[in-house]
Design a protein around this motif. Structure first.
Motif, PDB file in Angstrom:
ATOM      1  N   ASP A 185      96.557 -14.986 122.598  1.00 28.90           N
ATOM      2  CA  ASP A 185      95.407 -15.039 121.710  1.00 28.90           C
ATOM      3  C   ASP A 185      94.977 -16.479 121.455  1.00 28.90           C
ATOM      4  N   LEU A 186      95.965 -17.367 121.239  1.00 31.04           N
ATOM      5  CA  LEU A 186      95.669 -18.768 120.942  1.00 31.04           C
ATOM      6  C   LEU A 186      95.121 -19.512 122.148  1.00 31.04           C
ATOM      7  N   THR A 209      91.292 -18.290 116.653  1.00 27.97           N
ATOM      8  CA  THR A 209      91.829 -16.959 116.974  1.00 27.97           C
ATOM      9  C   THR A 209      91.077 -15.863 116.237  1.00 27.97           C
ATOM     10  N   SER A 268      91.022 -17.512 122.750  1.00 24.28           N
ATOM     11  CA  SER A 268      90.200 -18.500 122.040  1.00 24.28           C
ATOM     12  C   SER A 268      89.148 -19.093 122.969  1.00 24.28           C
TER      13      SER A 268
END
Length: 263
Positions: A116-117, A69, A121
């Motif tokens: 985001d994860l 991240t 990523s």
């Protein structure tokens, strides 16, 4: 089948355990140099030792502490790989699962954190890797997602919703970056990963099962193959997709779930 990956180089993100680690093991068994990463140096170094035991003669395994991240960490991961091995041929993206819960109990910040994860990523890693993958004669991206992108799983609104963006990204990249880079996704169903084993053990402690095998059978109840998957089966599928044996496979979302999906 010889996948002809000997001497090629792959990055597998979030690969200290579970399906990411299984994918790294499969690639190493086929002779690829594999770079693995995790936020925990201790965990990723231990995983690298396990993977080395599976690796073909001459294949190297390099562990790197990196947070997928964090943009700078991802760029540094790619740069370290290219410096060590002179290039990059394959990128396999993996990530931990987001929190469970229904729609009304899921706070807004968890949506952003999960995006985001699970999504950014992949975007970060793919963008950083692209120049090197395009320079390779064998450049591929394989994204490990979930069957939740095809069929919602009860109580997993974040996985059901957010992971679908990865499929859109894969299909876009498969068109924009071809023929230099192939991009595909795998959609794993239930596999006997440490996470699933822990969930079964917790159910045992609550008295929901008489033994571990009963827990496994419960997880396999709606799977036509009458069992859950071995992580290495998913890893072998990933290795195949990275290889030239799958050289005309591009933009595919492949379920690896024993036939559970209905459509």
């Amino acid at each position: 089948m010889d996948l002809q990956l000997e001497g090629e180089t792959a990055i597998v993100t979030a690969s200290s355990s579970g399906l990411g680690k299984a994918s790294a093991e499969a690639l190493a068994r086929e002779g690829a140099n594999v770079v693995v990463c995790s936020r925990s140096r201790e965990r990723i170094e231990a995983a690298a030792e396990d993977i080395r035991e599976e690796a073909a003669e001459g294949a190297e395994v390099m562990p790197i502490e990196a947070d997928i991240t964090d943009h700078d960490d991802v760029v540094a991961l790619v740069e370290a790989t290219v410096e060590a091995y002179g290039g990059l041929d394959h990128l396999v993206t993996s990530a931990g699962g987001p929190p469970s819960g229904p729609v009304l109990d899921t706070p807004e910040e968890e949506w952003y954190e999960s995006y985001d994860l699970l999504v950014m990523s992949v975007v970060r890693a793919a963008r950083a890797a692209y120049p090197h993958l395009a320079d390779s004669d064998a450049g591929t991206i394989t994204c490990i997602t979930s069957t939740s992108v095809a069929e919602p799983i009860e109580g997993l609104v974040l996985s059901n919703s957010v992971r679908r963006a990865v499929i859109g990204f894969v299909k876009t990249v498969a068109r924009e970056w071809a023929p230099d880079v192939r991009a595909n996704a795998v959609l794993p169903g239930a596999h006997e990963t440490p996470r699933v084993s822990d969930l079964i053990e917790q159910s045992l402690e609550r008295g929901e099962y008489e033994d571990y095998e009963e827990g496994l059978q419960d997880w396999a109840a709606d799977i036509p193959m009458d069992r859950i998957g071995d992580p290495q089966e998913l890893g072998d599928t990933v290795a195949f997709l990275t290889s030239e044996r799958a050289g005309f496979v591009n933009g595919v979302s492949l379920p690896v779930d024993g036939g559970r999906l209905h459509g």
